[in-house]
Design an enzyme around this catalytic site. Sequence first.
Site, PDB file in Angstrom:
ATOM      1  N   GLU A  46     -35.951  -0.895  18.300  1.00  0.00           N
ATOM      2  CA  GLU A  46     -34.592  -0.451  17.945  1.00  0.00           C
ATOM      3  C   GLU A  46     -34.318  -0.707  16.463  1.00  0.00           C
ATOM      4  OE1 GLU A  46     -32.735  -2.644  21.105  1.00  0.00           O
ATOM      5  OE2 GLU A  46     -33.668  -1.281  22.549  1.00  0.00           O
TER       6      GLU A  46
ATOM      7  N   ASN B  78     -34.180 -10.890  25.626  1.00  0.00           N
ATOM      8  CA  ASN B  78     -33.570 -10.295  24.434  1.00  0.00           C
ATOM      9  C   ASN B  78     -32.245  -9.685  24.890  1.00  0.00           C
ATOM     10  OD1 ASN B  78     -32.764  -8.792  22.262  1.00  0.00           O
ATOM     11  ND2 ASN B  78     -34.502  -7.364  22.308  1.00  0.00           N
ATOM     12  N   TRP B  79     -31.160 -10.364  24.545  1.00  0.00           N
ATOM     13  CA  TRP B  79     -29.842  -9.906  25.022  1.00  0.00           C
ATOM     14  C   TRP B  79     -29.377  -8.660  24.267  1.00  0.00           C
ATOM     15  CZ3 TRP B  79     -26.417 -14.981  25.703  1.00  0.00           C
ATOM     16  CH2 TRP B  79     -27.014 -15.791  26.676  1.00  0.00           C
ATOM     17  N   LYS B  80     -30.074  -8.322  23.184  1.00  0.00           N
ATOM     18  CA  LYS B  80     -29.663  -7.194  22.333  1.00  0.00           C
ATOM     19  C   LYS B  80     -28.192  -7.367  21.932  1.00  0.00           C
ATOM     20  CE  LYS B  80     -33.277  -4.435  24.372  1.00  0.00           C
ATOM     21  NZ  LYS B  80     -33.812  -3.111  24.686  1.00  0.00           N
TER      22      LYS B  80
ATOM     23  N   SER C  96     -38.293  -2.263  30.699  1.00  0.00           N
ATOM     24  CA  SER C  96     -37.846  -2.136  32.090  1.00  0.00           C
ATOM     25  C   SER C  96     -38.539  -3.119  33.039  1.00  0.00           C
ATOM     26  CB  SER C  96     -38.022  -0.692  32.588  1.00  0.00           C
ATOM     27  OG  SER C  96     -37.213   0.191  31.816  1.00  0.00           O
TER      28      SER C  96
ATOM     29  N   GLU D 198     -44.135  -3.203  23.575  1.00  0.00           N
ATOM     30  CA  GLU D 198     -42.980  -2.558  24.187  1.00  0.00           C
ATOM     31  C   GLU D 198     -43.056  -1.048  23.949  1.00  0.00           C
ATOM     32  OE1 GLU D 198     -39.623  -5.691  24.720  1.00  0.00           O
ATOM     33  OE2 GLU D 198     -39.278  -4.608  22.862  1.00  0.00           O
TER      34      GLU D 198
ATOM     35  N   GLY E 219     -35.153  -7.168  28.432  1.00  0.00           N
ATOM     36  CA  GLY E 219     -33.871  -6.708  27.908  1.00  0.00           C
ATOM     37  C   GLY E 219     -32.804  -6.757  28.989  1.00  0.00           C
ATOM     38  N   GLY E 220     -32.520  -5.613  29.589  1.00  0.00           N
ATOM     39  CA  GLY E 220     -31.421  -5.504  30.553  1.00  0.00           C
ATOM     40  C   GLY E 220     -31.432  -6.568  31.642  1.00  0.00           C
TER      41      GLY E 220
ATOM     42  N   GLY F 289     -35.335   0.317  28.456  1.00  0.00           N
ATOM     43  CA  GLY F 289     -34.007   0.698  28.933  1.00  0.00           C
ATOM     44  C   GLY F 289     -33.978   1.991  29.724  1.00  0.00           C
TER      45      GLY F 289
ATOM     46  N   HIS G  54     -38.587  -5.140  16.412  1.00  0.00           N
ATOM     47  CA  HIS G  54     -38.197  -4.472  17.660  1.00  0.00           C
ATOM     48  C   HIS G  54     -38.054  -2.970  17.404  1.00  0.00           C
ATOM     49  CE1 HIS G  54     -36.000  -3.259  21.209  1.00  0.00           C
ATOM     50  NE2 HIS G  54     -36.453  -4.360  21.771  1.00  0.00           N
TER      51      HIS G  54
HETATM   52  P1  13P Z   1     -35.352  -3.396  28.786  1.00  0.00           P
HETATM   53  O1  13P Z   1     -35.927  -4.550  29.567  1.00  0.00           O
HETATM   54  O2  13P Z   1     -33.883  -3.253  28.914  1.00  0.00           O
HETATM   55  O3  13P Z   1     -36.109  -2.127  29.056  1.00  0.00           O
HETATM   56  O4  13P Z   1     -35.598  -3.738  27.233  1.00  0.00           O
HETATM   57  C1  13P Z   1     -36.842  -4.158  26.808  1.00  0.00           C
HETATM   58  C2  13P Z   1     -36.716  -4.646  25.416  1.00  0.00           C
HETATM   59  O5  13P Z   1     -36.519  -3.872  24.498  1.00  0.00           O
HETATM   60  C3  13P Z   1     -36.811  -6.093  25.184  1.00  0.00           C
HETATM   61  O6  13P Z   1     -36.927  -6.383  23.831  1.00  0.00           O
END
Ligand code: 13P
Length: 252
Positions: free
Chosen positions: A97, A9-11, A212, A167, A233-234, A173, A95
């Site tokens: 967010e 997930n590149w966000k 993470s 999650e 994510g990251g 993050g 998600h």
């Molecule tokens: P991180 O891997 O950056 O913690 O993000 C997880 C995430 O929200 C994937 O959708």
Amino acid sequence: MRVKFVAGNWKMNGSHAGNAKLLEGLLPALQSMSGFDCAVCPPYPYLAQVRQALRGSRVALGAQDVCAFGNGAYTGAVSAAMLGDFGCSLVIVGHSERRALFGDTDAGVADKFVAAQQAGLMPVLCVGETLAEREAGTTEAVVARQLDAVLDKAGAAALGRAVIAYEPVWAIGTGKTATPEQAQAVHAFIRGRVAARDGAAAAAVRILYGGSVKAGNAGELFTMPDIDGGLIGGASLVAEEFVAICRSAVRH
Ligand code: 13P
């Protein structure tokens, strides 16, 4: 044994130049591997670029969100039919967010889930508790509420054609990963809740862990019986990290 699934997930990150570099780093390595499923979910404006780069590869294309409504007068929104028409095969819904910052409700997420499946997309349903909810001992109640909204609206069998991502918000993050045991406990709870309604769907549904995940902790997470991969994510923005996470998915 369910085939592991690793999705990036590149966000809200990326640029044409940056994406090209990332994909150059990812695709040759991922092409030489097998035994797991893999997808990337870039922001909407880069779907075309990424679709082009993924052509002929084993990596599926996904979007990060979708509108629950069908095509029509919904300025700024993107329908599931459009994503399907474009060549996406999956879409993230719910998600944390989106839930925390954009007002997505349990009922609204369930509508998105149904809209995605009706358009032939595989929804990746995100659930998870905040730190305050975990500390209050309400993790299972929160996850159950988020899950039940979808089970009630879509029907339990629909979960057999979907992916769930657990999650925990406190792990996203933050560099604080849930321990494999903490994650496994919630994954087992989720599978049990689906099983109470539909055993076949529970056996089929892949439950990813997100929060993470890195090359250094993916392996131990992926050994747990109910962790069927990761939503990254990251670390999905760093080619070597994402490839190494995928390698852990092959091993387990
Ligand atoms: P991180 O891997 O950056 O913690 O993000 C997880 C995430 O929200 C994937 O959708």
